[in-house]
Design an enzyme around this catalytic site. Structure first.
Site, PDB file in Angstrom:
ATOM      1  N   LYS A  19      52.461  -5.386  42.272  1.00  0.00           N
ATOM      2  CA  LYS A  19      52.304  -3.948  42.536  1.00  0.00           C
ATOM      3  C   LYS A  19      51.132  -3.725  43.482  1.00  0.00           C
ATOM      4  O   LYS A  19      50.030  -4.234  43.247  1.00  0.00           O
ATOM      5  CB  LYS A  19      51.984  -3.210  41.237  1.00  0.00           C
ATOM      6  CG  LYS A  19      53.184  -2.581  40.548  1.00  0.00           C
ATOM      7  CD  LYS A  19      52.709  -1.896  39.268  1.00  0.00           C
ATOM      8  CE  LYS A  19      53.657  -0.849  38.786  1.00  0.00           C
ATOM      9  NZ  LYS A  19      53.176  -0.241  37.522  1.00  0.00           N
TER      10      LYS A  19
HETATM   11  O1  G3P Z   1      53.279   2.226  34.928  1.00  0.00           O
HETATM   12  C1  G3P Z   1      53.394   3.312  35.795  1.00  0.00           C
HETATM   13  C2  G3P Z   1      53.760   4.605  35.132  1.00  0.00           C
HETATM   14  O2  G3P Z   1      54.993   4.483  34.497  1.00  0.00           O
HETATM   15  C3  G3P Z   1      52.676   5.188  34.253  1.00  0.00           C
HETATM   16  O3  G3P Z   1      53.136   6.272  33.526  1.00  0.00           O
HETATM   17  O4  G3P Z   1      52.869   7.624  31.485  1.00  0.00           O
HETATM   18  O5  G3P Z   1      50.825   6.626  32.547  1.00  0.00           O
HETATM   19  O6  G3P Z   1      52.052   8.516  33.635  1.00  0.00           O
HETATM   20  P1  G3P Z   1      52.155   7.308  32.774  1.00  0.00           P
END
Ligand code: G3P
Length: 216
Positions: A83
């Site tokens: 990433k």
């Molecule tokens: O891993 C990336 C993303 O899915 C993070 O999500 O829930 O921390 O906004 P969130």
């Protein structure tokens, strides 16, 4: 549509993988920080549980640092996808790494122009964060519709990986729009199996079955 779990927790991954419908994993520095293990060891354990792409995030700010980290991570296991953040340096790194056939997931995408730039740089996945956009009063799913349309218009090979998913409605909308992948927390993955009428139906069938005479 492919389903990824957005976690670094081995118990959650083991449980989801046992269903047979888990296609991969995404992690980020926050998720890794919740587990008591070294980054590399945790990634290898994850790779042993799921036969699919496992995203591992670089933490350098500059392209050179990201490239160095990415080469190291990609060597750990064939399923690792690196990433890189959606910054100018992140895209410089993406271009070079893609040229080396290292798969890159461009993360922290919040606009269609950013998604186009990531695709042009050769990203393998692009990760728009729908929940975080909803949180600030913008429509995360409108962004997914735009990105899917644009990528179809130009036949970009980059897959749309819908991230920051908060509920099953996000998943259904992403599927209707033709997004390639949804990555979600274990809680949302669990919700996808459930409906109260299914539970009620099972209860009723089993109750009625008890009245059926049994041949002994
Ligand atoms: O891993 C990336 C993303 O899915 C993070 O999500 O829930 O921390 O906004 P969130």
């Amino acid at each position: 549509m492919k389903f990824f779990l957005d976690t670094a927790n081995l118990d959650e991954i083991r449980d989801a993988a046992s269903t047979g419908v888990l296609d991969g994993i995404t992690t980020n520095p926050t998720l890794i920080s919740k587990e008591a293990n070294t980054f590399e060891d945790q990634l290898l354990k994850i790779c042993s549980l799921v036969d699919g792409p496992v995203s591992a995030e670089t933490v350098s700010r500059d392209a050179g640092g990201m490239i160095e980290e990415a080469r190291h991570l990609a060597k750990l296991h064939r399923n690792i996808v690196v990433k890189c953040p959606m910054t100018k340096d992140g895209l410089k790194a993406t271009k070079i790494l893609s040229g080396e056939r290292i798969r890159v997931n461009v993360t922290l995408v919040f606009s269609a122009p950013q998604a186009i730039m990531a695709a042009k740089a050769g990203a393998y996945f692009v990760s728009p964060f729908v929940g975080r956009l909803d949180d600030v009063g913008q429509s995360g799913m409108d962004l997914i519709r735009d990105i899917v349309t644009i990528f179809n218009n130009y036949e970009y090979k980059t897959e749309v990986l819908v991230a920051s998913i908060r509920n099953p409605i996000h998943v259904v909308q992403a599927a209707l729009m033709g997004a390639d992948i949804c990555t979600m927390p274990a809680k949302v993955f669990e919700q996808l199996f459930k409906h109260p009428l299914t539970d009620k139906g099972v209860e009723q069938f089993l109750k009625d079955w008890e009245t059926v005479p049994v041949i002994k």
